[in-house]
Design an enzyme around this catalytic site. Structure first.
Site, PDB file in Angstrom:
ATOM      1  N   HIS A  84       0.788  -1.239   0.000  1.00  7.59           N
ATOM      2  CA  HIS A  84       0.000   0.000   0.000  1.00  7.59           C
ATOM      3  C   HIS A  84       0.816   1.283   0.000  1.00  7.59           C
ATOM      4  O   HIS A  84       0.264   2.367   0.049  1.00  7.59           O
ATOM      5  CB  HIS A  84      -0.974   0.019   1.194  1.00  7.59           C
ATOM      6  CG  HIS A  84      -0.298   0.202   2.526  1.00  7.59           C
ATOM      7  ND1 HIS A  84       0.209  -0.843   3.239  1.00  7.59           N
ATOM      8  CD2 HIS A  84      -0.037   1.306   3.267  1.00  7.59           C
ATOM      9  CE1 HIS A  84       0.749  -0.403   4.367  1.00  7.59           C
ATOM     10  NE2 HIS A  84       0.622   0.909   4.412  1.00  7.59           N
TER      11      HIS A  84
HETATM   12  C1  UD1 Z   1      -2.310   5.507   5.677  1.00  8.26           C
HETATM   13  C2  UD1 Z   1      -1.013   6.081   6.256  1.00  8.26           C
HETATM   14  C3  UD1 Z   1       0.097   5.060   6.138  1.00  8.26           C
HETATM   15  C4  UD1 Z   1      -0.298   3.735   6.761  1.00  8.26           C
HETATM   16  C5  UD1 Z   1      -1.628   3.262   6.192  1.00  8.26           C
HETATM   17  C6  UD1 Z   1      -2.080   2.055   6.969  1.00  8.26           C
HETATM   18  C7  UD1 Z   1      -0.647   8.497   6.018  1.00  8.26           C
HETATM   19  C8  UD1 Z   1       0.099   9.538   5.266  1.00  8.26           C
HETATM   20  N1  UD1 Z   1      -0.601   7.255   5.508  1.00  8.26           N
HETATM   21  O1  UD1 Z   1      -2.103   5.278   4.299  1.00  8.26           O
HETATM   22  O2  UD1 Z   1       1.248   5.549   6.817  1.00  8.26           O
HETATM   23  O3  UD1 Z   1       0.705   2.803   6.510  1.00  8.26           O
HETATM   24  O4  UD1 Z   1      -2.619   4.297   6.351  1.00  8.26           O
HETATM   25  O5  UD1 Z   1      -2.994   1.295   6.275  1.00  8.26           O
HETATM   26  O6  UD1 Z   1      -1.239   8.783   7.018  1.00  8.26           O
HETATM   27  N2  UD1 Z   1      -9.604   4.443   1.759  1.00  8.26           N
HETATM   28  C9  UD1 Z   1     -10.776   3.756   1.714  1.00  8.26           C
HETATM   29  N3  UD1 Z   1     -11.313   3.356   2.903  1.00  8.26           N
HETATM   30  C10 UD1 Z   1     -10.749   3.625   4.110  1.00  8.26           C
HETATM   31  C11 UD1 Z   1      -9.564   4.340   4.124  1.00  8.26           C
HETATM   32  C12 UD1 Z   1      -8.995   4.761   2.936  1.00  8.26           C
HETATM   33  O7  UD1 Z   1     -11.327   3.490   0.655  1.00  8.26           O
HETATM   34  O8  UD1 Z   1     -11.299   3.206   5.153  1.00  8.26           O
HETATM   35  C13 UD1 Z   1      -8.991   4.848   0.461  1.00  8.26           C
HETATM   36  C14 UD1 Z   1      -9.344   6.255   0.020  1.00  8.26           C
HETATM   37  O9  UD1 Z   1      -9.466   6.265  -1.356  1.00  8.26           O
HETATM   38  C15 UD1 Z   1      -8.116   7.044   0.411  1.00  8.26           C
HETATM   39  C16 UD1 Z   1      -6.989   6.020   0.231  1.00  8.26           C
HETATM   40  O10 UD1 Z   1      -7.574   4.779   0.598  1.00  8.26           O
HETATM   41  O11 UD1 Z   1      -7.924   8.179  -0.377  1.00  8.26           O
HETATM   42  C17 UD1 Z   1      -5.776   6.276   1.087  1.00  8.26           C
HETATM   43  O12 UD1 Z   1      -6.128   6.426   2.467  1.00  8.26           O
HETATM   44  P1  UD1 Z   1      -5.208   7.316   3.434  1.00  8.26           P
HETATM   45  O13 UD1 Z   1      -5.656   7.158   4.836  1.00  8.26           O
HETATM   46  O14 UD1 Z   1      -5.077   8.709   2.918  1.00  8.26           O
HETATM   47  O15 UD1 Z   1      -3.780   6.694   3.248  1.00  8.26           O
HETATM   48  P2  UD1 Z   1      -3.325   5.187   3.301  1.00  8.26           P
HETATM   49  O16 UD1 Z   1      -2.746   4.823   1.989  1.00  8.26           O
HETATM   50  O17 UD1 Z   1      -4.426   4.356   3.862  1.00  8.26           O
HETATM   51  N1  UDP Z   2      -3.407  -6.103   8.825  1.00 11.42           N
HETATM   52  C1  UDP Z   2      -4.650  -6.718   8.904  1.00 11.42           C
HETATM   53  N2  UDP Z   2      -5.288  -7.065   7.745  1.00 11.42           N
HETATM   54  C2  UDP Z   2      -4.738  -6.892   6.513  1.00 11.42           C
HETATM   55  C3  UDP Z   2      -3.450  -6.274   6.452  1.00 11.42           C
HETATM   56  C4  UDP Z   2      -2.824  -5.888   7.614  1.00 11.42           C
HETATM   57  O1  UDP Z   2      -5.165  -6.936  10.008  1.00 11.42           O
HETATM   58  O2  UDP Z   2      -5.355  -7.250   5.505  1.00 11.42           O
HETATM   59  C5  UDP Z   2      -2.765  -5.657  10.088  1.00 11.42           C
HETATM   60  C6  UDP Z   2      -1.361  -6.137  10.317  1.00 11.42           C
HETATM   61  O3  UDP Z   2      -1.334  -7.387  10.967  1.00 11.42           O
HETATM   62  C7  UDP Z   2      -0.792  -5.036  11.197  1.00 11.42           C
HETATM   63  C8  UDP Z   2      -1.490  -3.798  10.683  1.00 11.42           C
HETATM   64  O4  UDP Z   2      -2.649  -4.243   9.994  1.00 11.42           O
HETATM   65  O5  UDP Z   2      -1.170  -5.250  12.555  1.00 11.42           O
HETATM   66  C9  UDP Z   2      -0.580  -3.048   9.770  1.00 11.42           C
HETATM   67  O6  UDP Z   2      -1.274  -2.070   9.075  1.00 11.42           O
HETATM   68  P1  UDP Z   2      -0.808  -1.482   7.682  1.00 11.42           P
HETATM   69  O7  UDP Z   2       0.038  -2.446   6.952  1.00 11.42           O
HETATM   70  O8  UDP Z   2      -2.041  -1.000   7.013  1.00 11.42           O
HETATM   71  O9  UDP Z   2       0.007  -0.179   8.115  1.00 11.42           O
HETATM   72  P2  UDP Z   2       1.537   0.128   8.438  1.00 11.42           P
HETATM   73  O10 UDP Z   2       1.984  -0.755   9.529  1.00 11.42           O
HETATM   74  O11 UDP Z   2       2.305  -0.022   7.172  1.00 11.42           O
HETATM   75  O12 UDP Z   2       1.511   1.576   8.826  1.00 11.42           O
END
Ligand code: UD1
Ligand code: UDP
Length: 368
Positions: free
Chosen positions: A214
């Site tokens: 991601h």
């Molecule tokens: C965010 C964090 C990242 C973290 C990740 C965990 C920042 C800058 N990034 O990235 O550090 O590793 O979360 O998963 O804070 N969306 C949905 N449903 C949701 C949430 C998001 O559809 O419930 C979609 C939306 O289109 C959104 C995109 O995902 O624009 C990105 O979501 P966003 O929270 O901005 O960043 P992540 O890539 O999730």
């Molecule tokens: N995780 C989960 N389901 C998934 C992918 C990840 O429960 O399909 C959990 C994973 O075990 C960890 C957390 O989500 O506890 C990590 O989140 P993510 O990878 O979104 O964020 P990051 O750690 O990169 O910020």
């Protein structure tokens, strides 16, 4: 230490994105068990909002329902951070906590820390001090800003302490508490293992690969995403590849879709217990997640990371995690090479022991 006659500390704990829920769960549990010392207030910023990115974690990890929902949602970084700031400022005014606790490195973390500190509320950062030294990562900016403003920096590992000291942060602001994400893993691993989630997929234990992806650097550019996915389809000829897809990635996979993709076993993002079950049973995990690198290392599951740097270097030093960049020529050979190696041993990292949240709570009491 505080006198027993003093009222409990009101601590506002802020969470917004999937990894945050895993980090705050043990902290809220420890504080909830000490009502004489703590009055926890949970704020959900709403950065993540889908059932699979939010609600399921509250259920799986028994996190109490939030006291405040900020509804920040998605948007540009500035929009998202600004919405958290405006809404949180109001809630801070209403609740007047003595402490705010932020976790990790997402936009909600940075926005909440800056807002709380500017209201002159003492603020603690859990998972402080991690640095990838790659400022193109949005999280690296969040980490630097958050650590610069917070009063108390609660770190997971020795390298984090060193990073902070190098930035001139006084020792008195730094306390090493260990890794709260591992507290959650430690607590929920038996239930996750009992699920044997690989069986539901018709797979044998240690006979499949689990992939998550991601990071914007890997998925936002169509070419990068296409190359990684193409390497995965190549490997899927040797071993089944399960790929629960993050919503950021799902949105970008559609244009890449072609008939070869059907060899990958895609799913929606998984709940915590199901994911941990699959992770613990995997032969290999391929990821660009921060938390998954740590969980794999703790469990002794080989991990290949689609990145050139990591803010979690202990996972590499301990030999369970390998950075393979995302260069197309490297991916499939690196995966095959890894599959030919013996399984690593679970990784014992000091203070990744299931008691980090207790140390977080004790640190707050000590300095209050
Ligand atoms: C965010 C964090 C990242 C973290 C990740 C965990 C920042 C800058 N990034 O990235 O550090 O590793 O979360 O998963 O804070 N969306 C949905 N449903 C949701 C949430 C998001 O559809 O419930 C979609 C939306 O289109 C959104 C995109 O995902 O624009 C990105 O979501 P966003 O929270 O901005 O960043 P992540 O890539 O999730
Ligand atoms: N995780 C989960 N389901 C998934 C992918 C990840 O429960 O399909 C959990 C994973 O075990 C960890 C957390 O989500 O506890 C990590 O989140 P993510 O990878 O979104 O964020 P990051 O750690 O990169 O910020």
């Amino acid at each position: 230490m505080r006198s027993p006659a003093v009222k409990p500390l009101k601590v506002m704990v802020v969470a917004g994105a999937r990894p945050d829920f895993v980090k705050v769960a043990p902290i809220l549990k420890v504080m909830g068990a000490q009502p004489e010392h703590f009055l926890p207030v949970l704020v959900h910023t709403g950065q993540h909002y889908d059932n699979e990115m939010s609600d399921v974690f509250f259920r799986d990890l028994a996190v109490p329902q939030p006291d405040h929902l900020l509804g920040a949602g998605s948007g540009t970084h500035a929009e998202q951070a600004a919405r958290v700031m405006v809404a949180l400022e109001r809630v801070l005014g209403m609740e007047a906590p003595q402490w705010v606790v932020v976790v990790g490195d997402v936009n909600s973390t940075m926005a909440a820390a800056v807002t709380a500190v500017k209201k002159s509320i003492r603020t603690a950062h859990v998972e402080a001090g991690l640095r990838s030294y790659d400022r193109t990562m949005p999280e690296e900016i969040n980490r630097i800003v958050t650590d610069a403003v917070c009063d108390l920096l609660l770190t997971p590992s020795e390298d984090a302490d060193r990073n902070l000291r190098r930035e001139g942060i006084p020792k008195a602001r730094i306390v090493r508490v260990g890794n709260v994400m591992i507290d959650s893993l430690n607590e929920h691993l038996p239930a996750a293992r009992a699920l044997r989630a690989w069986e539901k997929q018709g797979l044998d234990e240690k006979a499949y690969v689990l992939a998550t992806l991601h990071r914007p650097s890997n998925v936002d550019e169509a070419d990068n995403l296409a190359r990684i996915v193409s390497a995965l389809t190549d490997v899927a000829g040797d071993i089944p590849v399960l790929f629960p897809v993050h919503p950021r990635t799902a949105a970008r996979l559609k244009p890449v879709a072609n008939s070869r993709l059907s060899v990958l076993r895609f799913s929606a993002p998984l709940g915590y217990l199901e994911f941990i079950s699959l992770l613990s049973g995997a032969r290999l995990v391929l990821t660009d997640s921060g938390g998954v690198q740590e969980e794999a290392s703790f469990l002794g599951v080989s991990c290949l990371t689609f990145r050139d740097s990591t803010e979690r270097p202990v996972t590499v030093w301990r030999g369970t995690n390998t950075l393979m960049g995302s260069g197309p020529a490297r991916i499939a050979p690196a995966i095959r090479e890894q599959l030919a190696r013996p399984l690593p041993k679970p990784c014992a990292i000091p203070l990744w022991d299931g008691h980090s949240a207790e140390r977080v709570a004790a640190s707050l009491l000590r300095v209050s």
